[in-house]
Design a protein around this motif. Sequence first.
Motif, mmCIF file in Angstrom:
data_model
loop_
_atom_site.group_PDB
_atom_site.id
_atom_site.type_symbol
_atom_site.label_atom_id
_atom_site.label_comp_id
_atom_site.label_asym_id
_atom_site.label_seq_id
_atom_site.Cartn_x
_atom_site.Cartn_y
_atom_site.Cartn_z
ATOM 1 N N ASN A 1 -39.284 -2.075 -47.756
ATOM 2 C CA ASN A 1 -39.858 -0.874 -48.959
ATOM 3 C C ASN A 1 -41.246 -1.092 -49.694
ATOM 4 O OD1 ASN A 1 -37.297 0.329 -48.999
ATOM 5 N ND2 ASN A 1 -36.552 -0.484 -50.579
ATOM 6 N N GLU A 2 -41.613 -2.849 -50.519
ATOM 7 C CA GLU A 2 -42.793 -3.096 -50.787
ATOM 8 C C GLU A 2 -43.829 -2.601 -49.501
ATOM 9 O OE1 GLU A 2 -43.381 -3.964 -53.946
ATOM 10 O OE2 GLU A 2 -41.383 -4.049 -54.257
ATOM 11 N N LEU A 3 -43.956 -2.644 -48.232
ATOM 12 C CA LEU A 3 -44.996 -2.696 -47.481
ATOM 13 C C LEU A 3 -44.950 -0.913 -47.430
ATOM 14 C CD1 LEU A 3 -44.028 -4.468 -44.187
ATOM 15 C CD2 LEU A 3 -46.410 -4.811 -46.062
ATOM 16 N N PHE A 4 -43.724 0.053 -47.455
ATOM 17 C CA PHE A 4 -43.826 0.872 -47.370
ATOM 18 C C PHE A 4 -44.885 1.765 -48.640
ATOM 19 C CE2 PHE A 4 -42.156 5.829 -47.860
ATOM 20 C CZ PHE A 4 -41.684 5.521 -46.186
ATOM 21 N N GLU A 5 -43.950 1.345 -49.722
ATOM 22 C CA GLU A 5 -45.114 1.626 -50.979
ATOM 23 C C GLU A 5 -46.738 1.418 -50.688
ATOM 24 O OE1 GLU A 5 -44.030 3.792 -52.872
ATOM 25 O OE2 GLU A 5 -42.654 3.784 -52.103
ATOM 26 N N ALA A 6 -47.543 -0.126 -50.735
ATOM 27 C CA ALA A 6 -48.619 -0.406 -50.089
ATOM 28 C C ALA A 6 -49.177 0.695 -48.668
ATOM 29 C CB ALA A 6 -48.424 -2.329 -49.565
ATOM 30 N N GLU B 1 -44.414 11.122 -47.622
ATOM 31 C CA GLU B 1 -43.353 11.768 -48.883
ATOM 32 C C GLU B 1 -42.179 12.478 -48.453
ATOM 33 O OE1 GLU B 1 -46.517 12.617 -51.507
ATOM 34 O OE2 GLU B 1 -46.931 10.866 -52.395
ATOM 35 N N HIS B 2 -42.413 13.047 -47.968
ATOM 36 C CA HIS B 2 -40.871 13.990 -46.890
ATOM 37 C C HIS B 2 -40.847 13.268 -46.811
ATOM 38 C CE1 HIS B 2 -39.213 17.356 -45.471
ATOM 39 N NE2 HIS B 2 -39.465 16.896 -44.419
ATOM 40 N N PHE B 3 -41.265 11.472 -45.225
ATOM 41 C CA PHE B 3 -39.959 10.388 -44.782
ATOM 42 C C PHE B 3 -39.290 10.719 -45.685
ATOM 43 C CE2 PHE B 3 -38.669 7.044 -44.013
ATOM 44 C CZ PHE B 3 -38.409 6.376 -42.836
ATOM 45 N N ARG B 4 -39.314 9.827 -46.790
ATOM 46 C CA ARG B 4 -39.213 9.049 -48.420
ATOM 47 C C ARG B 4 -37.961 9.655 -49.024
ATOM 48 N NH1 ARG B 4 -42.873 6.305 -53.184
ATOM 49 N NH2 ARG B 4 -43.147 8.602 -52.671
ATOM 50 N N ILE B 5 -38.564 11.056 -49.131
ATOM 51 C CA ILE B 5 -37.257 11.809 -49.794
ATOM 52 C C ILE B 5 -36.210 12.219 -49.013
ATOM 53 C CG2 ILE B 5 -37.100 14.318 -50.274
ATOM 54 C CD1 ILE B 5 -40.040 14.692 -51.332
ATOM 55 N N LEU B 6 -36.503 12.122 -47.889
ATOM 56 C CA LEU B 6 -34.814 12.309 -46.785
ATOM 57 C C LEU B 6 -34.323 11.008 -46.411
ATOM 58 C CD1 LEU B 6 -36.432 14.478 -43.825
ATOM 59 C CD2 LEU B 6 -34.660 15.112 -45.987
ATOM 60 N N ALA B 7 -35.753 10.391 -46.630
ATOM 61 C CA ALA B 7 -34.700 8.466 -46.961
ATOM 62 C C ALA B 7 -33.652 8.335 -47.575
ATOM 63 C CB ALA B 7 -35.511 7.204 -46.764
ATOM 64 N N HIS B 8 -34.278 8.602 -49.377
ATOM 65 C CA HIS B 8 -33.789 8.963 -50.653
ATOM 66 C C HIS B 8 -32.489 9.317 -50.619
ATOM 67 C CE1 HIS B 8 -36.252 5.678 -52.326
ATOM 68 N NE2 HIS B 8 -36.965 6.578 -52.013
ATOM 69 N N GLN B 9 -31.776 10.392 -49.512
ATOM 70 C CA GLN B 9 -31.368 11.374 -49.490
ATOM 71 C C GLN B 9 -29.828 10.957 -48.733
ATOM 72 O OE1 GLN B 9 -33.388 14.801 -48.973
ATOM 73 N NE2 GLN B 9 -33.325 15.883 -51.277
ATOM 74 N N GLY B 10 -30.139 9.917 -48.026
ATOM 75 C CA GLY B 10 -29.667 9.484 -47.016
ATOM 76 C C GLY B 10 -29.895 9.676 -45.159
ATOM 77 N N TYR B 11 -30.821 10.293 -44.837
ATOM 78 C CA TYR B 11 -30.867 10.934 -44.177
ATOM 79 C C TYR B 11 -31.468 10.422 -43.210
ATOM 80 C CZ TYR B 11 -30.299 15.837 -45.229
ATOM 81 O OH TYR B 11 -29.767 17.023 -45.706
ATOM 82 N N PHE B 12 -31.746 8.135 -43.504
ATOM 83 C CA PHE B 12 -31.703 7.524 -42.369
ATOM 84 C C PHE B 12 -31.419 6.433 -42.887
ATOM 85 C CE2 PHE B 12 -35.816 10.530 -43.098
ATOM 86 C CZ PHE B 12 -35.922 10.724 -41.314
#
Length: 164
Positions: A105-110, A153-164
């Motif tokens: 998550n840190e790498l993704f945000e960085a 950012e779209h991927f992050r939304i999908l990940a938070h919604q549990g699609y990944f």
Amino acid sequence: MCQSCIGEGSEKIKESLKGVKECIALEEIVYQRTEGLLILEKLSGSAFGKKPEELYYKILLYYQQSQPQLVGMCKDKELNLSMAAYEKINQSVEMLVKDTTSFDNELFEAFLHNLKRQRSLYFHVLEDSDLQHMHSYMLECYLQIVCFIEDIEHFRILAHQGYF
């Protein structure tokens, strides 16, 4: 007669300042792209990175395809880039991996933060009339980076919604 001498001197100063601005912009672009590539390399090897693998491949392809033009713009310029600068970038990326147990998550945000800094840099160059000769390249890079940020950012939304 004196007026023409003054005008000539100020033109030389303006051209010199344009050259300095160009070198600073190019140095920062190279720095940001290097950091982005190093983070992308670490991120693509992480568990989190395996999910958006196609997106990472597109970003890597963008870097590869836009690199020759950037190298051409840097040719014959005195840029203040050294192996020590590369090592500093690499160390800061390595610290992201070592400093946390949830480094994915840190790498993704960085990486997202790096892309946003690149976007800002390209935008500032586009606003600078002294750097008009760089605008075509900067506009292309700016638009591509904007698309990548939106995709991530779209991927992050999908990940938070549990699609990944």
